[in-house]
Design a protein around this motif. Sequence first.
Motif, PDB file in Angstrom:
ATOM      1  N   ASN A   1       0.817  -1.215   0.000  1.00 55.30           N
ATOM      2  CA  ASN A   1       0.000   0.000   0.000  1.00 55.30           C
ATOM      3  C   ASN A   1       0.852   1.267   0.000  1.00 55.30           C
ATOM      4  O   ASN A   1       0.558   2.238  -0.713  1.00 55.30           O
ATOM      5  N   GLN A   2       1.926   1.271   0.783  1.00 53.71           N
ATOM      6  CA  GLN A   2       2.818   2.425   0.827  1.00 53.71           C
ATOM      7  C   GLN A   2       3.549   2.613  -0.504  1.00 53.71           C
ATOM      8  O   GLN A   2       3.737   3.735  -0.979  1.00 53.71           O
ATOM      9  N   LEU A   3       3.950   1.527  -1.105  1.00 49.48           N
ATOM     10  CA  LEU A   3       4.647   1.577  -2.390  1.00 49.48           C
ATOM     11  C   LEU A   3       3.766   2.224  -3.458  1.00 49.48           C
ATOM     12  O   LEU A   3       4.204   3.115  -4.197  1.00 49.48           O
TER      13      LEU A   3
ATOM     14  N   LEU B   1       9.095   5.206  -8.058  1.00 49.03           N
ATOM     15  CA  LEU B   1       9.739   4.128  -7.312  1.00 49.03           C
ATOM     16  C   LEU B   1       9.792   2.839  -8.123  1.00 49.03           C
ATOM     17  O   LEU B   1      10.771   2.113  -8.081  1.00 49.03           O
ATOM     18  N   THR B   2       8.722   2.556  -8.845  1.00 51.09           N
ATOM     19  CA  THR B   2       8.649   1.311  -9.612  1.00 51.09           C
ATOM     20  C   THR B   2       7.621   1.425 -10.731  1.00 51.09           C
ATOM     21  O   THR B   2       6.636   2.152 -10.601  1.00 51.09           O
ATOM     22  N   ALA B   3       7.863   0.692 -11.808  1.00 52.05           N
ATOM     23  CA  ALA B   3       6.875   0.622 -12.897  1.00 52.05           C
ATOM     24  C   ALA B   3       5.857  -0.485 -12.612  1.00 52.05           C
ATOM     25  O   ALA B   3       4.832  -0.582 -13.286  1.00 52.05           O
ATOM     26  N   ILE B   4       6.142  -1.305 -11.609  1.00 50.07           N
ATOM     27  CA  ILE B   4       5.274  -2.439 -11.270  1.00 50.07           C
ATOM     28  C   ILE B   4       4.426  -2.059 -10.066  1.00 50.07           C
ATOM     29  O   ILE B   4       4.943  -1.856  -8.971  1.00 50.07           O
ATOM     30  N   THR B   5       3.105  -1.940 -10.273  1.00 49.29           N
ATOM     31  CA  THR B   5       2.250  -1.480  -9.172  1.00 49.29           C
ATOM     32  C   THR B   5       1.016  -2.346  -8.925  1.00 49.29           C
ATOM     33  O   THR B   5       0.332  -2.151  -7.920  1.00 49.29           O
TER      34      THR B   5
END
Length: 238
Positions: free
Chosen positions: A30-32, A41-45
């Motif tokens: 959830n924080q990510l 932070l990331t392309a993967i969500t």
Amino acid sequence: MNKEQFLAALQEHGIELSEKQQQQFDTYFNQLVEWNEKMNLTAITDEPSVYLKHFYDSITAAFYVNLDKKLTLCDVGAGAGFPSIPIKICFPELEVTIVDSLNKRIGFLEHLAKELKLENVNFVHARAEDFGQNKKYREQFDIVTARAVARLSVLSELCVPLVKKGGQFIAMKGAAAKDELVDAEKPLAVLGAKIQDKHSFLLPIEESERNIFIFNKMKNTPGRYPRKPGIPNKTPIQ
């Protein structure tokens, strides 16, 4: 990989997560996603992909190295906390130090550690080359790890100087890893490390290749390494 598959896959390797640990992974996800909306932070969500490609993938190092004891672990270029934070959740006794060159990412990780109520986690904003020359950290860690940061000939110069003599450097790589290992033989020897083990496997579900290389630190690293920021990447040790 849904949560049930994640838990089952870890159980196959002897890692049983408590309710608290499962909640920590939920909070992490959830924080990510929340922080990813304001910084990259990331392309993967999506949840199944995060659980597979970030959480599970990070923990695979623990399938081949015993981390279930008090050890010092340093993660070089952790980005959004991979692989060290998932490993820390599974093995709370570890003392983890994360170094990253982007202060915004360090800010996210500090916030995350508070949300997850993690203890004995340290965050350092620094270039890996400078970090490796800092007497406070140089040759101080039982284990140094990195995941998809740079090719192995470069990565070894950033990581091996941090490993104490008798400790281990764990490189987590993708499909091109075997070629990288050939190119890195000379740099690793110069830096004082020797290959102990290599493991190839397919990530579940998507079946993409992963390689984990485990190197033993045989002798102290010569003082000139790591060289100044940017140099290892431009001119790897020959």
